[in-house]
Design an enzyme around this catalytic site. Structure first.
Site, short mmCIF file in Angstrom:
data_model
loop_
_atom_site.label_atom_id
_atom_site.label_comp_id
_atom_site.label_asym_id
_atom_site.label_seq_id
_atom_site.Cartn_x
_atom_site.Cartn_y
_atom_site.Cartn_z
N SER A 1 -6.00 -7.43 -6.50
CA SER A 1 -5.55 -7.28 -5.11
C SER A 1 -6.63 -6.76 -4.18
CB SER A 1 -4.33 -6.36 -5.05
OG SER A 1 -4.67 -5.07 -5.53
N ASP B 1 -2.09 1.44 2.12
CA ASP B 1 -0.83 1.59 1.40
C ASP B 1 -1.06 2.43 0.14
OD1 ASP B 1 -1.91 -0.09 -0.52
OD2 ASP B 1 -0.63 -1.81 -0.05
N HIS C 1 -4.27 0.60 -1.64
CA HIS C 1 -5.35 -0.17 -1.00
C HIS C 1 -5.88 0.49 0.26
CE1 HIS C 1 -2.70 -3.04 -3.20
NE2 HIS C 1 -3.86 -3.32 -3.76
#
Ligand SMILES: *[C@@H]1O[C@H](CO)[C@@H](O)[C@H](O)[C@H]1NC(C)=O
Ligand SMILES: *[C@@H]1O[C@H](CO)[C@@H](O)[C@H](O)[C@H]1NC(C)=O
Ligand SMILES: *[C@@H]1O[C@H](CO)[C@@H](O)[C@H](O)[C@H]1NC(C)=O
Length: 382
Positions: A53, A343, A346
């Protein structure tokens, strides 16, 4: 071990329920291809991206998984101000690097139409939740693991051969940059979950060695496919991520040291392996970038960088915004520019830009060895 069943935490089941029932505020957008204004010739013909991610640009929009960033507030500060599947409020590091190289943003493998014009400047195979171990992250749903991503790269290579001939395709690949950023999910979604009792079988050092040698094998596979220029990213200090600050009940904003220690050990080992590979493999230019060092520099000197919120995420819920994942615009702060974390896991696009500048030329802090990406592409242009 790879077929181990994974214990699904109740919180993830609950989250999944909320996630599935919540209103979808945005559809996946077509990949933007924004060329940098004034466009000199690119410094590399293409950029290929393998990872998780940290660099997913839309792969998971096409998969049945809870690890998706295809709705606002994700992407709200991106060039198009739309969600794309990137796990940030804006750009991810490979977007900044594509611009530095003079390339358009690289489309995701599953998002492109499979014709040569789409892949000629590179392809992004990265998939959120993916790890070096095939089953890491499987409690979130589907993902494309490291080995599968390398297979997809092989597929791209074959398509290039068919359309432009073998010699031209080999030249293209050998002059292109392959950027690899993977491994953190093997901790987040495997080791730290105590999946199938793994930490009784493996001490951290042995688990690190297992991961590093698996990654080394894939680097060699890429080399055998004519890749000659690689950027291998280390692991970030996830012990400082809001998720773990919340989970470990941290009171004073300090990071979770045992988790960070594993990242430090992995990076130490990987840097050594990359150095050896670069010596061993003829004509290979492989650099290792220690994103842990670069991130700690940002955390320590946050004032100089203009960040005043260092442990709380912009989007989420609970202490440090680390309890619930970011699911809706109402869960987000109004302006992320003072935040380090976007978040639970990240960073914000501002942090991604600083890290990319360090990869490119060490602008803020040295974190790449034995050289920077800029040195690698300019050296090769001679
Ligand atoms: C992992 O699981 C084993 C057996 O179920 C247990 O003995 C061990 O304490 C667990 N480790 C952690 C960190 O929870
Ligand atoms: C951070 O700085 C911004 C503006 O510079 C200010 O509005 C905000 O209140 C500050 N936040 C904290 C937690 O200090
Ligand atoms: C966020 O705040 C920064 C300065 O603190 C400012 O430059 C920027 O325009 C703000 N962004 C938005 C979207 O309001």
């Amino acid at each position: 071990m790879e077929n181990a069943s994974v214990i699904i935490p109740i919180s993830i089941i609950l989250l999944s329920f909320i996630f599935l029932c919540g209103p979808s505020t945005a559809q996946p957008q077509p990949q933007p291809a924004i060329p940098p204004s004034p466009s000199p010739p690119p410094l590399a013909p293409a950029l290929f991206v393998i990872g998780d991610s940290s660099v997913d640009s839309g792969t998971n929009n096409f998969l049945a998984t809870f690890a998706r960033a295809d709705r606002l507030p994700y992407g709200r500060d991106f060039d198009t101000h739309q969600p794309t599947g990137r796990f940030s409020n804006g750009r991810i590091p490979v977007d900044f690097l594509a611009s530095r190289l003079g390339l358009p943003f690289v489309p995701s493998y599953l998002g492109q139409r499979g014709n040569v014009e789409d892949m000629i400047h590179g392809v992004n195979y990265a998939s959120a939740g993916a790890g070096i171990i095939v089953s890491s992250g499987s409690e979130l749903g589907q993902h494309i693991s490291l080995t599968q991503q390398v297979q997809q790269f092989t597929d791209t290579f074959q398509q290039l051969i068919i359309s432009m001939g073998e010699d031209a395709a080999k030249t293209l690949i050998s002059n292109s940059i392959v950027y690899i950023s993977i491994g953190i999910n093997d901790y987040i979604h495997y080791y730290l979950l105590n999946a199938s009792n793994v930490d009784n079988l493996f001490l951290p050092w042995h688990f690190n060695r297992f991961l590093a040698s698996s990654l080394m094998r894939e680097i060699k596979n890429l080399y055998n496919l004519n890749v000659r220029k690689m950027v291998v990213m280390g692991l970030a200090p996830i012990g400082c991520a809001p998720r773990y600050m919340w989970e470990y009940g941290i009171q004073n904003g300090e990071c979770v040291e045992p988790i960070n220690d594993m990242a430090i050990e992995f990076n130490f080992l990987m840097r050594y392996i990359v150095e050896k590979l670069a010596e061993e493999l003829p004509d290979a230019n492989i650099i290792f970038c220690d994103v842990y060092e670069g991130s700690m520099d940002i955390l320590k000197n946050h004032d100089q960088y203009g960040f005043n919120v260092t442990s709380e995420a912009c989007c989420g819920s609970g202490k440090y915004k680390g309890w619930l994942m970011c699911l809706s615009p109402e869960m987000a702060c109004s302006n992320a520019s003072n935040y380090i974390w976007w978040d639970q896991f990240h960073p914000t696009d501002t942090v991604n830009g600083i890290l990319a500048a360090n990869i490119w030329n060490g602008e803020h802090a040295k974190m790449c060895y034995p050289m920077h990406l800029q040195d690698m592409v300019i050296q090769k242009a001679n």
